[in-house]
Enzyme design. Structure first.
Site, PDB file in Angstrom:
ATOM      1  N   GLU A 189       0.829  -1.207   0.000  1.00  0.00           N
ATOM      2  CA  GLU A 189       0.000   0.000   0.000  1.00  0.00           C
ATOM      3  C   GLU A 189       0.868   1.264   0.000  1.00  0.00           C
ATOM      4  O   GLU A 189       0.565   2.227  -0.695  1.00  0.00           O
ATOM      5  CB  GLU A 189      -0.948  -0.046   1.215  1.00  0.00           C
ATOM      6  CG  GLU A 189      -1.817   1.174   1.425  1.00  0.00           C
ATOM      7  CD  GLU A 189      -2.713   1.542   0.235  1.00  0.00           C
ATOM      8  OE1 GLU A 189      -2.828   0.761  -0.722  1.00  0.00           O
ATOM      9  OE2 GLU A 189      -3.266   2.650   0.269  1.00  0.00           O
ATOM     10  N   LYS A 232       0.635   4.102  -2.888  1.00  0.00           N
ATOM     11  CA  LYS A 232       0.367   5.521  -2.599  1.00  0.00           C
ATOM     12  C   LYS A 232       1.407   6.394  -3.286  1.00  0.00           C
ATOM     13  O   LYS A 232       1.089   7.377  -3.931  1.00  0.00           O
ATOM     14  CB  LYS A 232       0.423   5.813  -1.091  1.00  0.00           C
ATOM     15  CG  LYS A 232      -0.745   5.477  -0.225  1.00  0.00           C
ATOM     16  CD  LYS A 232      -2.021   6.203  -0.483  1.00  0.00           C
ATOM     17  CE  LYS A 232      -2.782   5.638  -1.632  1.00  0.00           C
ATOM     18  NZ  LYS A 232      -3.728   4.596  -1.405  1.00  0.00           N
ATOM     19  N   LYS A 260     -11.223   8.374  -9.673  1.00  0.00           N
ATOM     20  CA  LYS A 260     -11.568   7.958  -8.314  1.00  0.00           C
ATOM     21  C   LYS A 260     -12.361   6.668  -8.310  1.00  0.00           C
ATOM     22  O   LYS A 260     -12.144   5.801  -7.485  1.00  0.00           O
ATOM     23  CB  LYS A 260     -12.364   9.070  -7.618  1.00  0.00           C
ATOM     24  CG  LYS A 260     -12.743   8.755  -6.183  1.00  0.00           C
ATOM     25  CD  LYS A 260     -11.520   8.633  -5.295  1.00  0.00           C
ATOM     26  CE  LYS A 260     -11.858   8.219  -3.874  1.00  0.00           C
ATOM     27  NZ  LYS A 260     -10.657   7.794  -3.144  1.00  0.00           N
TER      28      LYS A 260
HETATM   29  C1  AGP Z   1      -6.141   3.878  -4.385  1.00  0.00           C
HETATM   30  O1  AGP Z   1      -5.441   4.930  -3.880  1.00  0.00           O
HETATM   31  C2  AGP Z   1      -6.725   3.960  -5.674  1.00  0.00           C
HETATM   32  N1  AGP Z   1      -6.724   5.146  -6.326  1.00  0.00           N
HETATM   33  C3  AGP Z   1      -7.329   2.730  -6.275  1.00  0.00           C
HETATM   34  O2  AGP Z   1      -6.376   1.722  -6.233  1.00  0.00           O
HETATM   35  C4  AGP Z   1      -8.650   2.234  -5.606  1.00  0.00           C
HETATM   36  O3  AGP Z   1      -8.377   1.765  -4.332  1.00  0.00           O
HETATM   37  C5  AGP Z   1      -9.279   1.156  -6.494  1.00  0.00           C
HETATM   38  O4  AGP Z   1      -9.578   1.701  -7.745  1.00  0.00           O
HETATM   39  C6  AGP Z   1     -10.511   0.546  -5.887  1.00  0.00           C
HETATM   40  O5  AGP Z   1     -11.536   1.471  -5.742  1.00  0.00           O
HETATM   41  P1  AGP Z   1     -12.794   1.141  -4.846  1.00  0.00           P
HETATM   42  O6  AGP Z   1     -12.301   0.998  -3.430  1.00  0.00           O
HETATM   43  O7  AGP Z   1     -13.696   2.319  -5.017  1.00  0.00           O
HETATM   44  O8  AGP Z   1     -13.376  -0.129  -5.338  1.00  0.00           O
END
Ligand code: AGP
Length: 612
Positions: free
Chosen positions: A485, A489, A607
């Site tokens: 993680e 990040k 997002k």
């Molecule tokens: C994390 O920082 C992300 N930008 C990305 O990995 C995200 O966690 C992933 O797309 C899953 O999204 P969700 O939790 O909305 O399913």
């Protein structure tokens, strides 16, 4: 991902739509546009531009639109480059119908060919334009609503659309087939939007459209039907967040605000789900009967990105506390592999947004095989929560920064509490032992606060390392996912190549990377694997790499190996992922800031990933 907002009412639509687009900026986009029905002239006028919403705002200042019915869109390009022509809204040949779309139209090519042969004129390279020409073709001696329905039945892919027409100037139509769309109900006005923050200032009464549902809105009515036109009786949900919660509240970025919210969220979540007096754990929306949970033989976690990393920590937690064998998959793999699941499998889907296409597809596959699905999710009423048998919300409030921070630690809290709940229900741990764990868990919010007090020190350390061209993150045991993680990040917001590894794997490859140009983040809190981590650090030290250690206060051994130490208070190692996450997030944030990156909206990222 694209953002949609639509308005019908008695106020000027332009400022409402523009404001909505700004609120949806967090979804990621590359161009935007707006169409308003100018009622006096019974004509649709459009403004579109590539780039930021501020560019559209600038355009609208020069050439404003007046009208009380309109649709607007922020586009995240899939078909056709991000330019003005490809930006939505799109018009039919006669300029009578305007449409915005979020999703992907998978069979647009054959449909487009046919429509061109029939004389339709295409202006863009988008898959979306096909939809508007199809509606145009089918809008003959029938209502717009009916034409939209017929068109949608011919399409394959994922859709959320909003449509207006000069022929029915009192109607705003929205439909959802795979991409999120909500309806906001106001007084003498109604709204469509991809997500609640776009309309929260105007109404908190939200109706979540389900799959294959259509909303037919006038300024004072709202009808929901299925794709056969059958009326559906749906009730709005009253949203409790206010728009303040979705604002930056004085922080430079949403990400920084969200990092700083974590102690409060941790404390609230534990208080919400655990009775202070009896330590009884209960989850309001968790509807899978306890009897069923008692009999499950294995757990499969499905998630993407950060939520996947939360799932990996979840595996350590569930196996050690509830003694249930647990596997964890990224959703994009899970959905296509041969799943050996049955009624005795509990699938846990983890998602901040609840709209991630691969995770939803994975859940649907698992359900086909008879598994029960429990979701861990942040967004109330999202598709995932509606398709799951039970839900444990993360109650983290809206997460706007593309890089997930507070949702991650909230997902971990849900895993801890679920594991204790299962351990109690399945009688694998005595209540006394669970009580002891809960005492430790209740201390975590304070520990997180302590870490946040050291933000300036972490920021300085981050700035000192912002020039490194690549990073390696190492952790062991329950902090191996923390390393993954930490690396995610950093790479997503600073664009620095970063890898996360189980420290024990060092000698099996990554050690070849180590030299004086490398920065290596070693997650080394006091734990049963501490000595092993120290051996790894010694190996890295002798190869002259730059070590940043995250270690427990009072650790003197680590000082001899590196001067760059982020100290965290002493914490039970089982809960340490909830604490080490914070310095890792801050490290990434300050490195990205120093490098001048767009922290809240990193390039190429959205997002919520609502397409495959
Ligand atoms: C994390 O920082 C992300 N930008 C990305 O990995 C995200 O966690 C992933 O797309 C899953 O999204 P969700 O939790 O909305 O399913």
């Amino acid at each position: 991902m694209c953002g949609i907002i639509g308005y019908i009412g008695e106020r000027e639509a332009q400022p409402i739509l523009l404001n909505g687009l700004k609120r949806l900026e967090y979804r990621g986009y590359d161009s935007s546009g707006m169409a308003l029905l100018i009622s006096k002239k019974n004509k649709i006028s459009i403004r579109k531009t590539s780039g930021k919403i501020s560019a559209l705002e600038h355009l609208l200042r020069k050439k404003p639109l007046a009208g009380m019915l309109g649709i607007a869109h922020s586009r995240w390009a899939t078909h056709g480059i991000p330019n003005q022509t490809n930006a939505h809204p799109h018009l039919d040949c006669k300029g009578e119908i305007a449409l915005v779309h979020n999703g992907i139209n998978e069979n647009f090519e054959p449909l487009k060919e046919g429509l061109i042969k029939e004389g339709h004129e295409f202006r863009s390279q988008t898959d979306t334009e096909v939809i508007i020409h199809l509606i145009e073709k089918l809008y003959n001696n029938t209502s717009l609503e009916e034409a939209v329905r017929k068109a949608l039945k011919l399409l394959r892919g994922s859709f959320a659309i909003a449509v207006v027409s000069t022929r029915e100037p009192d109607k705003l139509i929205g439909a959802r087939l795979g991409s999120p769309l909500i309806v906001g109900l106001g007084k003498n006005e109604n709204f469509l939007a991809s997500d609640a923050p776009a309309i929260l200032e105007f109404t908190k009464d939200i109706l979540f459209l389900g799959e294959n549902e259509m909303a037919i809105l006038t300024k004072d009515s709202c009808r929901i039907t299925d794709l056969d036109g059958k009326e559906l009786n749906k009730h709005p949900t009253r949203i409790s967040w206010d728009i303040e919660q979705a604002e930056k509240q004085g922080y430079k970025h949403f990400m920084l605000k969200e990092i700083n919210e974590q102690p409060g969220i941790t404390e609230n979540l534990v208080n919400l789900f655990v009775d202070k007096r009896t330590n009884k754990i209960s989850f309001k929306e968790q509807d899978i009967p306890e009897e069923k949970l008692k009999s499950i033989k294995n757990i499969a976690v499905v998630a993407c990105g950060t939520a996947y990393h939360a799932g990996l920590v979840g595996k350590y937690i569930l196996e050690s506390v509830s003694a249930v064998p647990t596997i964890v998959d990224v959703s994009s793999e899970f959905r296509y592999r041969d799943l050996l699941f049955d009624q005795d499998t509990l699938v846990i889907a983890v998602s901040q947004s609840g709209e991630t296409a691969d995770t939803l597809a994975g859940v649907r596959e698992a359900k086909k095989r008879g598994a029960k699905v429990l979701s861990i999710c942040n967004v109330l009423g999202s598709t995932l929560t509606r398709e799951s048998d039970g839900v444990i919300y993360t109650h983290a409030g809206p997460e706007i920064g593309v890089a997930s921070t507070k949702a991650y630690t909230a997902q971990l809290i849900d895993f801890y509490l679920l594991a204790f709940y299962l351990a109690g229900a399945r009688e694998v741990l005595p209540q006394q032992k669970i009580d002891k764990y809960l005492v430790e868990l209740r201390k975590i919010a304070k520990v997180q606060e302590e870490v946040l007090k050291e933000q300036e020190k972490i920021a300085k350390l981050a700035r000192r390392h912002s020039h490194f061209g690549s990073f390696l993150f190492l952790g062991r045991n329950i902090n191996y996912p923390s390393a993954l993680e930490g690396a995610l990040k950093l790479k997503e917001i600073s664009y620095i190549p970063a890898e996360g590894y189980a420290a024990g794997e060092m000698k099996h490859g990554p050690i070849a990377l180590i030299d004086e140009y490398r920065a290596v983040v070693c997650i080394t809190p006091a734990s049963k694997v501490y000595e092993k981590m120290i051996s790894n650090i010694q190996e890295i030290h002798s190869r002259r790499a730059n070590i940043i250690a995250i270690a427990t206060e009072g650790d003197s051994t680590i000082k001899e190996l590196t001067r760059e130490v982020i100290y965290i208070p002493k914490v039970n190692e089982f809960f340490s992922p909830l604490v080490v996450a914070l310095p890792l997030q801050l490290l990434a944030y300050h490195i990205a800031l120093k490098r001048g990156c767009n922290v809240d909206q990193p390039r190429n990222l959205a997002k919520s990933v609502t397409v495959e």
